[in-house]
Design a protein around this motif. Structure first.
Motif, PDB file in Angstrom:
ATOM      1  N   THR A  37       0.832  -1.201   0.000  1.00 53.27           N
ATOM      2  CA  THR A  37       0.000   0.000   0.000  1.00 53.27           C
ATOM      3  C   THR A  37       0.869   1.255   0.000  1.00 53.27           C
ATOM      4  N   ASN A  39      -0.109   5.561   0.743  1.00 54.00           N
ATOM      5  CA  ASN A  39      -1.055   6.654   0.936  1.00 54.00           C
ATOM      6  C   ASN A  39      -2.505   6.157   1.044  1.00 54.00           C
ATOM      7  N   GLY A  40      -2.655   4.940   1.578  1.00 56.00           N
ATOM      8  CA  GLY A  40      -3.993   4.384   1.754  1.00 56.00           C
ATOM      9  C   GLY A  40      -4.518   3.621   0.555  1.00 56.00           C
TER      10      GLY A  40
END
Length: 222
Positions: A37, A39-40
């Protein structure tokens, strides 16, 4: 004789990959977004099953579309469009025209070849660069060197055309309802399938090989 044989064989190999297979529709089911992942966002590669094929094979797919979503377990019908073939059924093909879209998908395909050796931070930068090929407003990963999306975007723009990659082995996976919104768009690798004309060329080549063998035996006997 050996030279003639090699020439015919080379013709057969060239015929087998000369033309991208026609676009086809498959039923796709997203099975995993992977564990990496940034930044989300999950940055892949993702995994999916081709439900419409015998045995529902699992394939790796790479997200090229930041503006749409798909969830694990969702299933949809998608068009496979060869990167070097007709791109009218793709999002970029509709938005930018076939010539520009082909360059975009080639650059994205070039970047996917680095996923296997990239660490998590680099994978985020690579996927961010892919999104920025298609959408100037997509998130941009800062940092420096191979940890930044700007680095990978520059690599793609400068090197995709000379990297020696056969882009006929890549296909764009586009929701058939993409003009109504639809699911995310992806890239995947494909196995080239010869077209009918290719089979005819291969058959002609085999006949030629048989003829060469017959003449050789006659020559040896005489």
């Amino acid at each position: 004789m050996k030279t003639a044989f090699r020439a015919v064989l080379a013709g057969l190999v060239l015929a087998a990959v000369a033309s991208p297979a026609a676009a086809q529709t498959e039923t796709i089911k997203l099975t995993s977004t992977g564990s990496k992942t940034w930044n989300g966002y999950y940055v892949g590669p993702y995994q999916a099953q081709v439900i419409s094929q015998p045995g529902s094979p699992t394939i790796d797919i790479y997200c090229v579309d930041f503006q749409h979503t798909v969830s694990v377990g969702q299933q949809w019908d998608a068009t496979y469009s060869n990167v070097m073939g007709d791109l009218s059924n793709t999002r970029a093909g509709l938005a930018y025209g076939e010539t520009t879209a082909r360059t975009m998908y080639q650059q994205a395909a070039y970047l996917t070849t680095f996923y296997a050796t990239a660490n998590s931070s680099q994978t985020g930068a690579i996927n961010s660069a892919i999104w920025n090929i298609f959408y100037t407003g997509a998130p941009d990963k800062g940092g420096s060197g191979a940890n930044s999306s700007s680095y990978w975007l520059t690599q793609a723009q400068n090197n995709y055309a000379t990297a020696g990659i056969d882009y006929r082995t890549f296909a764009v996976v586009t929701d058939v309802k993409f003009e109504l919104g639809g699911k995310q768009e992806f890239l995947t690798t494909v196995t080239a399938t010869p077209e009918p004309s290719t089979y005819l060329m291969m058959a002609s080549g085999l006949i030629g090989l048989a003829g060469l063998g017959y003449r050789r035996r006659r020559s040896e006997q005489s």
